[in-house]
Design a protein around this motif. Sequence first.
Motif, mmCIF file in Angstrom:
data_model
loop_
_atom_site.group_PDB
_atom_site.id
_atom_site.type_symbol
_atom_site.label_atom_id
_atom_site.label_comp_id
_atom_site.label_asym_id
_atom_site.label_seq_id
_atom_site.Cartn_x
_atom_site.Cartn_y
_atom_site.Cartn_z
ATOM 1 N N ARG A 1 0.831 -1.211 0.000
ATOM 2 C CA ARG A 1 0.000 0.000 0.000
ATOM 3 C C ARG A 1 0.863 1.257 0.000
ATOM 4 O O ARG A 1 0.532 2.257 -0.633
ATOM 5 N N SER B 1 -17.532 -7.538 11.950
ATOM 6 C CA SER B 1 -18.857 -7.492 11.351
ATOM 7 C C SER B 1 -19.280 -8.899 10.955
ATOM 8 O O SER B 1 -18.520 -9.616 10.304
ATOM 9 N N SER C 1 -21.438 -9.527 8.797
ATOM 10 C CA SER C 1 -21.639 -9.563 7.349
ATOM 11 C C SER C 1 -20.834 -8.456 6.709
ATOM 12 O O SER C 1 -21.167 -7.289 6.816
ATOM 13 N N SER C 2 -19.771 -8.841 6.052
ATOM 14 C CA SER C 2 -18.880 -7.860 5.486
ATOM 15 C C SER C 2 -19.398 -7.305 4.177
ATOM 16 O O SER C 2 -19.376 -6.112 3.941
ATOM 17 N N ILE D 1 -27.432 -8.860 5.663
ATOM 18 C CA ILE D 1 -28.053 -9.645 6.734
ATOM 19 C C ILE D 1 -29.125 -10.570 6.165
ATOM 20 O O ILE D 1 -29.187 -11.748 6.508
ATOM 21 N N MET E 1 -1.596 0.676 10.664
ATOM 22 C CA MET E 1 -1.952 -0.498 9.859
ATOM 23 C C MET E 1 -3.266 -0.254 9.109
ATOM 24 O O MET E 1 -3.379 -0.527 7.926
ATOM 25 N N ALA E 2 -4.252 0.295 9.826
ATOM 26 C CA ALA E 2 -5.543 0.553 9.183
ATOM 27 C C ALA E 2 -5.546 1.894 8.455
ATOM 28 O O ALA E 2 -6.452 2.165 7.682
ATOM 29 N N ALA E 3 -4.530 2.739 8.699
ATOM 30 C CA ALA E 3 -4.526 4.117 8.196
ATOM 31 C C ALA E 3 -5.803 4.835 8.620
ATOM 32 O O ALA E 3 -6.541 5.396 7.809
ATOM 33 N N SER F 1 -22.569 3.853 18.513
ATOM 34 C CA SER F 1 -21.111 3.922 18.423
ATOM 35 C C SER F 1 -20.614 2.951 17.375
ATOM 36 O O SER F 1 -20.798 1.749 17.480
ATOM 37 N N ARG F 2 -20.013 3.482 16.318
ATOM 38 C CA ARG F 2 -19.454 2.668 15.231
ATOM 39 C C ARG F 2 -18.013 3.103 15.046
ATOM 40 O O ARG F 2 -17.697 3.878 14.155
ATOM 41 N N THR G 1 -15.147 0.906 15.256
ATOM 42 C CA THR G 1 -14.137 -0.136 15.044
ATOM 43 C C THR G 1 -13.413 0.038 13.713
ATOM 44 O O THR G 1 -12.409 -0.619 13.467
ATOM 45 N N LEU H 1 -14.252 -0.676 10.590
ATOM 46 C CA LEU H 1 -14.352 -1.711 9.564
ATOM 47 C C LEU H 1 -14.569 -1.065 8.201
ATOM 48 O O LEU H 1 -15.438 -0.218 8.034
ATOM 49 N N THR H 2 -13.762 -1.482 7.233
ATOM 50 C CA THR H 2 -13.891 -0.920 5.884
ATOM 51 C C THR H 2 -15.110 -1.492 5.181
ATOM 52 O O THR H 2 -15.694 -0.861 4.318
ATOM 53 N N LYS H 3 -15.457 -2.696 5.537
ATOM 54 C CA LYS H 3 -16.633 -3.331 4.946
ATOM 55 C C LYS H 3 -17.505 -3.846 6.083
ATOM 56 O O LYS H 3 -17.048 -4.634 6.899
ATOM 57 N N ASP H 4 -18.760 -3.429 6.087
ATOM 58 C CA ASP H 4 -19.658 -3.829 7.159
ATOM 59 C C ASP H 4 -21.086 -3.653 6.661
ATOM 60 O O ASP H 4 -21.615 -2.544 6.662
ATOM 61 N N ASN H 5 -21.684 -4.734 6.187
ATOM 62 C CA ASN H 5 -23.038 -4.644 5.645
ATOM 63 C C ASN H 5 -24.042 -5.261 6.600
ATOM 64 O O ASN H 5 -24.652 -6.277 6.325
ATOM 65 N N THR H 6 -24.203 -4.588 7.732
ATOM 66 C CA THR H 6 -25.145 -5.086 8.733
ATOM 67 C C THR H 6 -26.226 -4.047 8.993
ATOM 68 O O THR H 6 -26.443 -3.622 10.124
ATOM 69 N N ASP I 1 -26.737 2.425 7.181
ATOM 70 C CA ASP I 1 -25.469 3.079 7.468
ATOM 71 C C ASP I 1 -25.749 4.392 8.207
ATOM 72 O O ASP I 1 -25.885 5.458 7.607
#
Lengths: 458, 458
Positions: free
Chosen positions: A239, A404, A406-407, A411, B101-103, B176-177, B179, B181-186, B189
């Motif tokens: 990266r 998560s 579900s990434s 759901i 690491m996560a930038a 509170s969100r 963490t 996560l770059t991808k989180d489809n729960t 948004d």
Amino acid sequence: MADLIEALRAVVGEAHVLVDADLRAPYETDWTRRFTGQASCVVRPASTEEVAGVVRACAAAGAPMVVQGGNTGLVGAGVPRGDEVLVSLTRLRDLEPVDRMAAQVTVGAGVTLEALQNHARAAGLDFGVDLASRSSATVGGLVATNAGGIRVLRYGSMRTQLAGLEAVLPDGTVVSRLTGLTKDNTGYDLTQLLAGSEGTLGIVTRVRLHLVPLLPARAVALVGLADTDAALELLSVARDRLASLSAAEIFYADGLRLVRDHAGLPAPFAEEFPACVVLECTDRTDPTDAILDTLAECEAVGDATVASDAAGRARLWAFRETHTEAISAAGIPVKLDVSVPLGELPSLVRELPGTIAAVAPGARPILFGHVNEGNIHVNVLDVGDAYSEVTDAVLRLVAAHRGSISSEHGIGRAKVAWLGLSRSPEEVAAMRRIKDGLDPAGLLNPGVLLPCETGSSG
Amino acid sequence: MADLIEALRAVVGEAHVLVDADLRAPYETDWTRRFTGQASCVVRPASTEEVAGVVRACAAAGAPMVVQGGNTGLVGAGVPRGDEVLVSLTRLRDLEPVDRMAAQVTVGAGVTLEALQNHARAAGLDFGVDLASRSSATVGGLVATNAGGIRVLRYGSMRTQLAGLEAVLPDGTVVSRLTGLTKDNTGYDLTQLLAGSEGTLGIVTRVRLHLVPLLPARAVALVGLADTDAALELLSVARDRLASLSAAEIFYADGLRLVRDHAGLPAPFAEEFPACVVLECTDRTDPTDAILDTLAECEAVGDATVASDAAGRARLWAFRETHTEAISAAGIPVKLDVSVPLGELPSLVRELPGTIAAVAPGARPILFGHVNEGNIHVNVLDVGDAYSEVTDAVLRLVAAHRGSISSEHGIGRAKVAWLGLSRSPEEVAAMRRIKDGLDPAGLLNPGVLLPCETGSSG
């Protein structure tokens, strides 16, 4: 019901309201065959106006609806539970001319990802999302599920590609944001709210999409590594040094073995490595030298092979891309799609086999995924009758790592029972208030994403 | 009221509930001095828990609130109309360690943009948004207004930088969100819903942000052009050829004259050009040659000057950046911030002077902005008492070009009356249903973004 069928026929024409069981059947089961249910009918509108007419007719009759795109979903969001009107969007196939100045295009929700890609490329541009089900998955479904895929590292998920959309709300009104303004701060971003809402807040009918440059040069590296920590080290170096990096995919020795046995592929390296990463770079000029320099700089690299010609690239990608097919050929797996903060990925990968063995001794976990997003597809073979126990154990482990459940798949119905592992009661309550505000009768995709409430239509 | 003051003191401590008029005054007027109003008190919580306590106390008392960050807004969203509890977030100043690491980094809503930038750069990374009010504007305000600025072309607006957030909802619950996560489809948004919602749906207290690479090499070109069409031609060539392009700013001859007179700057070119564009490229290695090659390829270029040293870059940027100051020195302007689809930009720019002259003869429009986003800051001097007529005429012209009446500043109170020019009745109704779902009593920023409803608390 007869009245509703008549009303729907008046909207879309008799040929596009399917009541016969044979005609309905292809829509009533998802492709994993895990989710199936009868629809009261399948209705196939061909325009936003027809979708609005369908929704108004259903709303007037108090009839619940389920919305379906290419029926490639993995969590059962697009097939009926029983007696819904199934609204199929595959006839919304308009491809408007590419706007080269804005690098945008407007397309119908029923356009497949592949048709969109071809359309963009014919105009000298490209689309930022790519995934394996491209020939069937539709744009509307990609938006509704905020699909990810292999290029999220470079271009983001589906919601990032959205310059706007048109949708029919549960009351049959149409909201339309298709002018493609890059900056527009005039209130709540309904486009972003609908993205990833799995058809529970509105039916996306048309989408305005950002396009990306069509980059002609491409190179792929397959790298053998000691473990997930080494993969993260490689990722970090890549990266930093490779602005052209467009994919970073991880898999492990047991998956590689399964793939090689299934497809008769030779060993990629003289030595066997516990983990492998595929890096792809896409650029205006050949990125091979940049990749080689980067690999030389990274101490974590065990061995590596690089290809820039099409055949060589396909050969390297095959080790990753054959995973799904090889797993399916080996049995019916538990398929879960999870992500964790990047720093948690090594411990998640270390702990998964033990966690799974505790509830399903003899089960075979095969892990692969998108390493930059901490996104692992957990496939588990030979679980016997412990399907639900394995699911529960894996999702709880992920939650313990602040991940998560579900990434990128959503759901749907499959994970409603576990939603609380990723979203707090306060968040679920807020989602419920939004859902109730826009769909007070609960007619749109009942039972998807949020549990049905007692007394509501589901 | 006395009971509420007591309750607020119990939450934040006596020193942080300001009731004295002198102490309240700095919070009660915005920096444009166009918006002012009395608060019942100013409350200064220092943590998410304290914000939640404040909101619960206000909700229990039925007291409306107005939320304020750095008080740099331009549309009156952060100052009271009268008698609200003003919640100032400037004490939420936590800067957590950068996650390399996560930038990513997590910061409090009260952190200024400048403090965030310095924090990121100290860790070898950078933040994707930059704008002129960086020393005062706070992260919470940037999120609530989805701020833009000069690097949107490269990195997107504020909502694009968001990896998550923490917020207090109108009922005092905390979501509170953080963490990252770059991808989180729960599900829905909530982060993206709150971004750009101007404090009407929740109070953002902490933010998880994506960081971008810190690029050491930089070069700037100032280009003289015949008109807006030529500027779009240059932009198109630059976007195709310069992956390092990070800004493209436009201004015109009358603005340049005003700036030169105000700051005593020399003419940039031997000849006078109707339009000028500033291009900036940022890269790992010096982008000067790439810029020169690109300019040589573009027939629209009238004349150009390029600088890569810091002094030279500052000298070129000054022609664009001194606009706001030079305009303020020349009088009190009507300040509007609009965008149109890129193809509409030339005709908008051509039509604006006549449209303005028709309602304010003798008025002097000065236009400048972010050309890639079709985003023009319309400043109009010498409007006499036709302030509202000029606003109305400009915003209607923008709407006729399918544009946004607020590109990056938001609706606030200033543009509520014109919201219908950019959003349809169906969209406004959907926004209202979301607002009513999350804030049924209408206590959060009443009168901001959406008009107060009869009978609600505003």
